[in-house]
Design a protein around this motif. Structure first.
Motif, mmCIF file in Angstrom:
data_model
loop_
_atom_site.group_PDB
_atom_site.id
_atom_site.type_symbol
_atom_site.label_atom_id
_atom_site.label_comp_id
_atom_site.label_asym_id
_atom_site.label_seq_id
_atom_site.Cartn_x
_atom_site.Cartn_y
_atom_site.Cartn_z
ATOM 1 N N ALA A 380 16.334 -70.246 56.611
ATOM 2 C CA ALA A 380 15.170 -69.955 57.502
ATOM 3 C C ALA A 380 14.252 -69.098 56.692
ATOM 4 N N ALA A 381 14.403 -68.359 55.792
ATOM 5 C CA ALA A 381 13.736 -67.578 55.091
ATOM 6 C C ALA A 381 13.056 -68.462 53.984
ATOM 7 N N MET A 382 13.929 -69.216 53.384
ATOM 8 C CA MET A 382 13.173 -70.279 52.294
ATOM 9 C C MET A 382 12.262 -70.876 52.782
ATOM 10 N N ASP A 383 12.353 -71.551 54.011
ATOM 11 C CA ASP A 383 11.229 -72.306 54.599
ATOM 12 C C ASP A 383 10.177 -71.769 55.088
ATOM 13 N N GLN A 384 9.891 -70.587 54.886
ATOM 14 C CA GLN A 384 8.692 -69.690 55.373
ATOM 15 C C GLN A 384 7.636 -69.876 54.208
ATOM 16 N N ARG A 385 6.357 -69.763 54.530
ATOM 17 C CA ARG A 385 5.292 -69.897 53.665
ATOM 18 C C ARG A 385 4.850 -68.467 53.105
ATOM 19 N N HIS A 386 5.780 -67.500 53.159
ATOM 20 C CA HIS A 386 5.482 -66.311 52.693
ATOM 21 C C HIS A 386 6.388 -65.544 51.988
ATOM 22 N N GLY A 387 6.417 -64.604 51.170
ATOM 23 C CA GLY A 387 7.464 -64.034 50.649
ATOM 24 C C GLY A 387 8.413 -62.747 51.579
ATOM 25 N N THR A 388 9.445 -62.590 51.348
ATOM 26 C CA THR A 388 10.229 -61.519 52.128
ATOM 27 C C THR A 388 11.322 -61.305 51.486
ATOM 28 N N MET A 389 12.136 -60.198 52.296
ATOM 29 C CA MET A 389 13.410 -59.863 51.432
ATOM 30 C C MET A 389 14.485 -59.562 52.460
ATOM 31 N N LEU A 390 15.604 -60.048 52.354
ATOM 32 C CA LEU A 390 16.833 -60.131 53.178
ATOM 33 C C LEU A 390 17.912 -58.989 52.534
ATOM 34 N N VAL A 391 18.268 -57.965 53.374
ATOM 35 C CA VAL A 391 19.217 -56.952 52.611
ATOM 36 C C VAL A 391 20.220 -57.030 53.560
ATOM 37 N N VAL A 392 21.538 -57.522 53.150
ATOM 38 C CA VAL A 392 23.070 -57.623 53.428
ATOM 39 C C VAL A 392 23.805 -56.351 53.109
ATOM 40 N N SER A 393 24.219 -55.504 54.201
ATOM 41 C CA SER A 393 25.056 -54.445 53.804
ATOM 42 C C SER A 393 25.936 -54.077 54.586
ATOM 43 N N ASP A 394 27.178 -53.685 54.310
ATOM 44 C CA ASP A 394 28.230 -53.521 55.279
ATOM 45 C C ASP A 394 27.818 -51.910 55.928
ATOM 46 N N GLU A 395 26.940 -51.454 55.418
ATOM 47 C CA GLU A 395 26.459 -50.139 56.033
ATOM 48 C C GLU A 395 25.094 -50.339 56.489
ATOM 49 N N ALA A 396 24.680 -51.394 57.105
ATOM 50 C CA ALA A 396 23.453 -51.754 57.719
ATOM 51 C C ALA A 396 23.159 -50.598 58.977
ATOM 52 N N ALA A 397 24.133 -50.664 59.619
ATOM 53 C CA ALA A 397 24.066 -49.493 60.809
ATOM 54 C C ALA A 397 23.489 -48.112 60.456
ATOM 55 N N SER A 398 24.123 -47.725 59.700
ATOM 56 C CA SER A 398 23.627 -46.228 59.065
ATOM 57 C C SER A 398 22.754 -46.272 58.212
ATOM 58 N N GLU A 399 22.406 -47.355 57.383
ATOM 59 C CA GLU A 399 21.160 -47.398 56.553
ATOM 60 C C GLU A 399 19.972 -47.514 57.498
ATOM 61 N N SER A 400 20.181 -48.291 58.739
ATOM 62 C CA SER A 400 18.782 -48.383 59.602
ATOM 63 C C SER A 400 18.338 -47.061 60.100
ATOM 64 N N GLN A 401 19.439 -46.003 60.382
ATOM 65 C CA GLN A 401 19.042 -44.850 60.689
ATOM 66 C C GLN A 401 18.632 -44.075 59.405
ATOM 67 N N ARG A 402 19.079 -44.033 58.434
ATOM 68 C CA ARG A 402 18.665 -43.368 57.196
ATOM 69 C C ARG A 402 17.338 -43.583 57.076
ATOM 70 N N LEU A 403 17.014 -44.810 57.138
ATOM 71 C CA LEU A 403 15.566 -45.062 56.703
ATOM 72 C C LEU A 403 14.723 -45.624 57.893
ATOM 73 N N GLY A 404 15.147 -45.129 58.985
ATOM 74 C CA GLY A 404 14.322 -45.350 60.121
ATOM 75 C C GLY A 404 12.998 -44.984 60.223
ATOM 76 N N ALA A 405 12.555 -43.810 59.342
ATOM 77 C CA ALA A 405 11.362 -43.276 59.377
ATOM 78 C C ALA A 405 10.422 -44.433 58.464
ATOM 79 N N GLN A 406 11.017 -45.164 57.685
ATOM 80 C CA GLN A 406 10.013 -46.192 56.972
ATOM 81 C C GLN A 406 10.682 -47.759 57.154
ATOM 82 N N ALA A 407 11.013 -47.903 58.429
ATOM 83 C CA ALA A 407 11.467 -48.962 59.161
ATOM 84 C C ALA A 407 11.271 -49.173 60.825
ATOM 85 N N ILE A 408 11.537 -50.497 61.103
ATOM 86 C CA ILE A 408 11.435 -50.640 62.509
ATOM 87 C C ILE A 408 12.820 -50.897 62.993
#
Length: 577
Positions: A380-408
């Motif tokens: 789905a990301a390859m089919d878009q007409r704009h660039g993006t990034m997808l991060v896959v992490s086993d620490e995604a839950a904690s990383e979303s909290q750590r980076l919460g101030a610079q993320a949604i």
């Protein structure tokens, strides 16, 4: 005593081949084609010479067996006798004097290509043969060989386009190789080729432009109009021009005259020649992603027509994407990018097998279901007409909290194709876990500076490198460019057979300075996969071989000692039963 050269053609053949390989790697890298090439020289004894080997090869103890070329001398003589060019007559004396030698060169090349086709079938390779040149007592042809899988990974025409007696190239990589071989043949024609260093030009832009021009010659053949000249140069010039301060954005469609379909939306009373650059640029300004300027041959632009009228794979399109930037398509296949007059090849898209090979070694225990869900998000990301990034992490839950101030951050939910389409339009990264559960988007990644970055790449790629270098494993970052191509950080080395490594090391133990070169070359290319104990064995055997007595004038190429790579572990070996 070891022999200096069994199949001797001239004194600097080894130096010439080494220089040609360096040049090939240089220009392919500049093109953006990560292809491992091998260089071979094949010499066929001149018909008036009776002494010496009928056929010689350089190198003589690597991947190629001289037996594969044993009939080349005889076949070239037979082809020469029956060649159709004997019936040609030229209008000038010089051409008539050169005719016999030119027929001989064509015959030698055809005979070598016959032999190479048999080796290609056995080893899964493509071999490209340049025009032979008279060197000493031989007609010597330069040959470039690469794996079929590597060549076929780059976009190309389904088949060469033929019109009258002309045939197009299949792709930009093939065009570049043909010019590289022509360059090598020219240098073979100089006095003592290979004697001096720097025999090949260090500049790459010139040969890249030649390759781009050659690819664009296919446009003329597709329109059945060989008088349509300068397509590559004209597209560069049109893309260079601004209109009222704006960079070029639009499309030129190269449509055959006999192509069925609706009539033109707009038909010009007077065609605009492509080399009338300012006027052609003005018409391009009217076109967009739905409406294209039509060119049907030497007359130039004749009007405008909707792009939806063109579905045939044979229809070429030049798409202008910005100042001095344009792309060449055939159908929906992007054949070439061009920026500031220099072409590059589009990078191969990430394949399912490549992703699973990488991901299964990074995320140990990754299930088939998890892999399928992640791959669906990647598609789905390859089919878009704009660039993006997808991060896959086993620490995604904690990383979303750590980076919460610079993320949604969001409540975890499955990342569907529809969701990818919506949130990938926001800058920065999408953060998911191995179950493809999204935890945040619009993530600004952090991380420390790393030596794995590349200043020639964009901000997304270098941001991914910084994050992965400091993130808690396992984690992987996929960087999607605007054209749908993907970089995976980290990209692990491919897996190889442990048995193959052991066999090459065992083989080295029985070799001498007369026949060890091919085995040393393979081990050198695969030194990452050797364990500490295997490195010790290889170093001892190479020391034994290099200590053998040398003849006067004999050249031995030494390499650095083998040492274990700290990144190497069992996951780089194939699972063999």
């Amino acid at each position: 005593m070891p022999k200096v050269l069994t199949y001797w053609m001239w004194g600097y053949q080894t130096h010439f081949r080494a220089s040609m390989k360096i040049r090939a790697k240089q220009v392919l890298a500049a093109l953006g084609a990560d292809i491992e090439v091998k260089i071979l020289l094949v010499g066929v004894r001149l018909p008036e010479v009776s002494e010496g080997h009928p056929v010689c090869i350089e190198p003589e103890d690597r991947e190629w067996d001289i037996a594969d070329f044993k009939d080349v001398h005889q076949i070239s003589n037979e082809l020469f006798k029956t060649h159709s060019d004997h019936h040609l007559f030229y209008g000038d004396k010089s051409s008539m004097l050169d005719k016999r030698e030119n027929i001989r060169l064509k015959s030698v090349r055809a005979a070598i290509e016959q032999a190479l086709s048999r080796t290609d079938q056995k080893h899964g390779t493509y071999s490209f043969c340049g025009m032979p040149v008279r060197v000493g007592n031989f007609h010597v042809a330069p040959v470039l060989q690469a794996a079929q899988s590597q060549i076929d990974a780059f976009p190309r025409l389904s088949a060469p386009i033929k019109f009258q007696e002309r045939t197009s190239t299949k792709g930009l990589v093939q065009a570049l190789i043909s010019h590289l071989l022509a360059e090598a043949s020219d240098i073979l024609g100089t006095k003592e080729p290979g004697r001096l260093f720097g025999i090949f030009d260090n500049d790459c832009s010139g040969v890249l432009r030649k390759a781009g021009k050659t690819l664009c010659d296919a446009v003329s053949l597709s329109l059945k109009d060989v008088m349509l000249q300068g397509v590559f140069e004209n597209m560069n010039k049109i893309s260079e021009l601004c209109y009222e301060g704006e960079a070029a954005k639009g499309t030129i469609i190269f449509s055959p005259k006999d192509l069925s379909g609706p009539s033109n939306n707009v038909l010009l009373r007077q065609p605009i020649s492509l080399d009338t650059h300012k006027l052609a640029r003005k018409l391009v300004e009217i076109s967009d992603e739905h409406l294209g300027c039509i060119c049907q041959g030497r007359e130039g632009l004749i009007g405008l027509r909707t792009l939806s009228d063109f579905g045939e794979d044979s229809v070429f399109r030049a798409v202008f994407t910005g100042h001095y930037r344009w792309e060449l398509y055939v159908g929906d296949t992007l054949l070439m990018n061009c920026a500031f007059g220099v072409p590059t090849v589009p990078q191969p898209r990430l394949t399912r097998d490549e992703f699973f090979s990488n991901a299964s070694r990074i995320f140990l225990g990754l299930t088939i279901e998890q892999g399928k869900a992640l791959w669906g998000a990647i598609i789905a990301a390859m089919d878009q007409r704009h660039g993006t990034m997808l991060v896959v992490s086993d620490e995604a839950a904690s990383e979303s909290q750590r980076l919460g101030a610079q993320a949604i951050p969001i409540e975890p939910m499955r990342l569907s194709s529809a969701l990818v389409e919506r949130i990938s339009g926001i800058d920065e990264a999408i953060l998911v876990d191995r179950n493809c559960e999204c935890h945040a988007f619009g993530v600004i990644l952090d991380g420390i500076a790393t030596s794995t970055g590349d200043p020639s790449r964009g901000a997304r790629y270098n941001s991914a490198c910084r994050y992965i270098s400091s993130a808690r494993p396992p984690a992987v970052c996929l960087v999607f460019s605007e054209d749908g191509y993907v970089n995976m950080v980290p990209t692990l080395r491919p897996q190889i057979s442990r048995r193959e490594v052991v066999n090459y090391i065992s083989r080295l133990e029985s070799l001498t300075s007369d026949n060890y070169h091919s085995t040393q070359a393979w081990l050198d290319d695969h030194r990452f996969y050797l364990t500490s104990e295997q490195c010790e064995v290889v170093n001892a055997e190479l020391s034994r071989i290099h200590s053998e007595p040398q003849e006067v004038g004999e050249i031995r190429l030494t390499i650095s000692k083998f040492s274990p790579d700290p990144e190497m572990n069992e996951k780089y070996y194939l699972n063999e039963s």
